[in-house]
Design a protein around this motif. Structure first.
Motif, PDB file in Angstrom:
ATOM      1  N   ILE A 135     -28.660 -33.543  25.419  1.00 27.22           N
ATOM      2  CA  ILE A 135     -28.592 -32.889  26.735  1.00 27.22           C
ATOM      3  C   ILE A 135     -28.046 -33.883  27.767  1.00 27.22           C
ATOM      4  N   ASP A 136     -26.903 -33.575  28.322  1.00 22.48           N
ATOM      5  CA  ASP A 136     -26.328 -34.442  29.354  1.00 22.48           C
ATOM      6  C   ASP A 136     -26.924 -34.158  30.722  1.00 22.48           C
ATOM      7  N   VAL A 137     -27.058 -32.882  31.059  1.00 24.23           N
ATOM      8  CA  VAL A 137     -27.583 -32.499  32.369  1.00 24.23           C
ATOM      9  C   VAL A 137     -28.629 -31.403  32.191  1.00 24.23           C
ATOM     10  N   LEU A 138     -29.778 -31.590  32.822  1.00 21.73           N
ATOM     11  CA  LEU A 138     -30.864 -30.611  32.826  1.00 21.73           C
ATOM     12  C   LEU A 138     -31.184 -30.265  34.272  1.00 21.73           C
ATOM     13  N   VAL A 139     -31.142 -28.975  34.593  1.00 21.25           N
ATOM     14  CA  VAL A 139     -31.483 -28.516  35.940  1.00 21.25           C
ATOM     15  C   VAL A 139     -32.748 -27.667  35.858  1.00 21.25           C
ATOM     16  N   LEU A 140     -33.828 -28.180  36.415  1.00 21.02           N
ATOM     17  CA  LEU A 140     -35.118 -27.501  36.405  1.00 21.02           C
ATOM     18  C   LEU A 140     -35.420 -26.881  37.758  1.00 21.02           C
ATOM     19  N   GLY A 141     -36.248 -25.862  37.730  1.00 22.26           N
ATOM     20  CA  GLY A 141     -36.851 -25.324  38.936  1.00 22.26           C
ATOM     21  C   GLY A 141     -38.355 -25.554  38.857  1.00 22.26           C
ATOM     22  N   MET A 142     -39.083 -24.982  39.797  1.00 18.24           N
ATOM     23  CA  MET A 142     -40.537 -25.142  39.807  1.00 18.24           C
ATOM     24  C   MET A 142     -41.171 -23.951  40.501  1.00 18.24           C
ATOM     25  N   SER A 203     -40.938 -24.818  52.216  1.00 21.28           N
ATOM     26  CA  SER A 203     -42.096 -25.678  52.435  1.00 21.28           C
ATOM     27  C   SER A 203     -43.171 -25.469  51.376  1.00 21.28           C
ATOM     28  N   ALA A 204     -43.285 -24.255  50.839  1.00 18.38           N
ATOM     29  CA  ALA A 204     -44.312 -23.995  49.822  1.00 18.38           C
ATOM     30  C   ALA A 204     -44.061 -24.846  48.581  1.00 18.38           C
ATOM     31  N   LYS A 205     -42.798 -25.007  48.204  1.00 16.08           N
ATOM     32  CA  LYS A 205     -42.488 -25.824  47.031  1.00 16.08           C
ATOM     33  C   LYS A 205     -42.785 -27.298  47.298  1.00 16.08           C
TER      34      LYS A 205
END
Length: 237
Positions: A135-142, A203-205
């Motif tokens: 994996i070269d690039v990983l884009v996560l959210g939350m 702001s919640a994140k």
């Protein structure tokens, strides 16, 4: 609260943007540059992204980037166990917003399969991911509960999926508050990414991120597993 007010671990970099549009554009530029670097070095690049509605603007901007898309493999950190045609399919979201125009030349590995049950689908995805180059690039959210990918607090299999030295690549997962069963890459596989991004807004994140930074309980706040040196956090109000 601004992200500059948080005490981030050493090595974690924060990028703050005024608007979601500016964040999407900046993130797309930076991800594309990482993919170009990988293609230049190895002749190929692998991008792993998260689904949901939040990254749509980023997908649209990334699709406009000048890249040798035929050398790029794209897959998802997690997927809802629904057909691609379903409105909640992450694969369907990618096909609509990222795999368009020149970007349609990218190779897409789908985690979804119409297996007999969720466990069978996860085992099929696990075998499929053997083919995944590094994996070269990983884009996560939350999420507001501290989950990332589909690593949900209190979900069955979470402990195994969060094992740092686990050998399984994909796990079945249940989201406690939403209807669809999920497939998710394991922490061990996600952690192999050379360049990892956490993209969040609002702001919640930031409040959730602050709680994760203060916690030592990875099972309660799975995003905690990825708050490691070299993480790049992209945030806008």
């Amino acid at each position: 609260m601004a992200i500059s007010e948080l005490k981030l671990p050493q090595g974690v970099t924060a990028h703050e943007y005024r608007t979601p549009a500016l964040l999407a554009d900046g993130l797309a530029n930076d991800v594309a540059e990482q993919l170009r670097t990988a293609i230049s070095a190895r002749g190929e690049a692998t991008l792993v992204v998260s689904g949901g509605r939040s990254p749509v603007a980023f997908f649209q901007q990334l699709a406009k980037q000048g890249l040798d898309w035929s050398s790029v493999t794209i897959t998802l950190a997690d997927e809802r166990w629904v057909p691609v045609e379903h409105a909640d399919s992450n694969a369907g979201l990618l096909k609509q917003h990222l795999l368009q125009g020149p970007a349609a030349k990218a190779k897409f590995l789908s985690l979804y399969s119409a297996a007999a049950n969720l466990e069978d689908a996860a085992e099929q995805a696990d075998r499929l991911l053997v083919e995944l180059p590094g994996i070269d690039v990983l884009v996560l959210g939350m999420g507001d509960d501290g989950h990332t990918a589909s690593l949900f607090p209190d979900s069955p299999n979470l402990g195994d999926a969060l094992a740092p030295d686990g050998t399984r690549r994909c796990w079945p997962m249940l989201a406690p508050t939403v209807p669809h069963q999920r497939l998710t890459m394991s922490r061990a596989l996600l952690a192999t990414a050379k360049y990892t991004v956490l993209s969040i807004s609002g702001s919640a994140k930031l409040t959730t991120l602050s709680a994760a930074l203060a916690s030592d309980d990875v099972a309660a706040m799975p995003i905690r597993a990825f708050l490691q040196p070299t993480l790049e956090i992209y945030w806008c109000p």
